[in-house]
Design a protein around this motif. Structure first.
Motif, mmCIF file in Angstrom:
data_model
loop_
_atom_site.group_PDB
_atom_site.id
_atom_site.type_symbol
_atom_site.label_atom_id
_atom_site.label_comp_id
_atom_site.label_asym_id
_atom_site.label_seq_id
_atom_site.Cartn_x
_atom_site.Cartn_y
_atom_site.Cartn_z
ATOM 1 N N MET B 1 36.016 82.828 20.683
ATOM 2 C CA MET B 1 36.809 84.090 21.114
ATOM 3 C C MET B 1 38.196 84.267 20.079
ATOM 4 N N SER B 2 38.157 85.546 19.637
ATOM 5 C CA SER B 2 39.167 85.781 18.808
ATOM 6 C C SER B 2 39.636 87.318 19.040
ATOM 7 N N GLU B 3 40.771 87.631 19.324
ATOM 8 C CA GLU B 3 41.230 89.060 19.602
ATOM 9 C C GLU B 3 42.036 89.118 18.111
ATOM 10 N N THR B 4 41.962 88.358 17.098
ATOM 11 C CA THR B 4 42.854 88.667 15.998
ATOM 12 C C THR B 4 42.896 89.825 15.474
ATOM 13 N N TYR B 23 44.638 92.490 19.040
ATOM 14 C CA TYR B 23 45.825 91.965 19.466
ATOM 15 C C TYR B 23 46.896 91.727 18.671
ATOM 16 N N ASN B 25 49.777 89.587 18.040
ATOM 17 C CA ASN B 25 50.639 88.635 18.461
ATOM 18 C C ASN B 25 51.289 88.037 16.957
ATOM 19 N N GLN B 27 50.167 86.040 14.687
ATOM 20 C CA GLN B 27 49.116 86.244 13.588
ATOM 21 C C GLN B 27 48.936 87.728 13.215
ATOM 22 N N ARG B 55 45.182 97.551 22.266
ATOM 23 C CA ARG B 55 45.519 97.702 23.650
ATOM 24 C C ARG B 55 46.720 96.684 24.036
ATOM 25 N N ILE B 56 47.075 95.391 23.306
ATOM 26 C CA ILE B 56 47.795 94.454 23.814
ATOM 27 C C ILE B 56 48.556 94.006 22.783
ATOM 28 N N VAL B 57 49.987 93.757 22.976
ATOM 29 C CA VAL B 57 50.892 93.130 22.086
ATOM 30 C C VAL B 57 51.664 92.042 22.627
ATOM 31 N N ASN B 58 52.350 91.333 22.004
ATOM 32 C CA ASN B 58 53.100 90.355 22.718
ATOM 33 C C ASN B 58 54.737 90.625 22.000
ATOM 34 N N SER B 59 55.565 90.004 22.467
ATOM 35 C CA SER B 59 57.082 90.445 22.084
ATOM 36 C C SER B 59 57.296 89.648 20.722
ATOM 37 N N ILE B 60 56.517 88.371 20.561
ATOM 38 C CA ILE B 60 56.616 87.705 19.061
ATOM 39 C C ILE B 60 56.063 88.636 18.181
#
Lengths: 152, 118
Positions: B1-4, B23, B25, B27, B55-60
């Motif tokens: 699985m990779s959402e990179t 995604y 993140n 990386q 569709r998705i991010v994170n705070s990093i």
């Protein structure tokens, strides 16, 4: 000929849907958890935008545990609950067995601190609180539990 | 699985459009930063980050985008975002990116706003 009789294990009456998941502390495992939130959100007919908010809050809760908890078991435990008479809310509990933190003593982030003082991190809990309807954070030397709920 | 996250770059005159897919993140953020800095070194005056396929991010990941934004501002260039989901838009506004970078609904609107030539 088979004998008639009651089934040895009668299933219990169905309660509100609850799903538990344990993910390892490893890169991108938070995405595995968001797939569950996605499925339950669709099951309860939550809007796409609200599902996305739940997923982003869940990602932040997971990476908060990954980064800060220093868990002995290297795992994060997640329970999803659909509640209300007709699936009105989705509740997610994220638990780790790490060292915990002072949940009341965390300094609130702000754009000013981020851009003018270059303190770019520390947004996770603030984002969770902004995207979810109810959030409870309990932390101690036993670990941390983030309980968050989103209404449909 | 990779959402990179994958990042593709397209030049429109002296404007670079960086389109992400996946995604964002740490990386993903670093991949965007790498491509953005290459374009800044080449002298672009505006960067457009098109997140239509994210569709998705994170705070990093977002904190790395903030570093990119600061670098762009140091160079007196312009950074604009487009194609954000409502949740990513909301998160960018919470973290203050909208105070320092413009957000447009579509790439066409972003290109028009920064005055891109064909």
């Amino acid at each position: 000929m088979a004998q008639r009789g009651s089934a040895p294990n009668e299933p219990a009456a169905a309660g509100p849907p609850e799903v538990s998941l344990t993910i390892p502390v490893a890169p991108e495992m938070e995405i595995v958890a968001t797939a569950q939130a996605d499925a339950l959100g669709e099951y309860m007919d939550m809007s796409r935008d609200k599902i996305d908010e739940v997923k982003l809050a869940l990602v932040e809760a997971c990476i908060n545990a990954f980064e800060h908890a220093e868990t002995e078991d290297k795992q994060v435990h997640i329970t999803f609950r659909v509640g209300g008479d007709t699936g009105e809310w989705l509740e997610i509990e994220v638990r780790d067995r790490g060292r915990g933190f002072d949940a009341q003593g965390i300094e609130s982030p702000s754009p000013h601190k981020t851009f003018e003082e270059r303190r770019r991190r520390g947004w996770g809990l603030h984002i969770i609180k902004s995207l979810m309807d109810e959030v409870e954070i309990v932390s101690g030397d036993w670990g941390t539990r983030i309980l968050m709920r989103k209404y449909k | 699985m990779s959402e990179t996250c994958k990042v593709s770059v397209e030049r429109r005159g002296d404007v670079a459009v960086l389109s992400t897919d996946g995604y964002i993140n740490n990386q993903g953020g670093e991949e965007i930063a790498r491509e953005a800095y290459v374009e800044l070194e080449k002298g672009v005056r505006a960067l457009i980050l098109n997140l239509q396929k994210t569709r998705i991010v994170n705070s990093i990941g977002i904190s790395i985008l903030i570093e990119v934004l600061e670098k762009v501002m140091e160079r007196k260039a312009v950074l604009a975002f487009c194609g954000l989901t409502p949740t990513i838009d909301k998160t960018f506004r919470i973290m203050g990116l909208a105070q320092y970078a413009a957000i447009y609904p579509t790439e066409e609107e972003a290109l028009q706003a920064v005055g891109a030539t064909a």
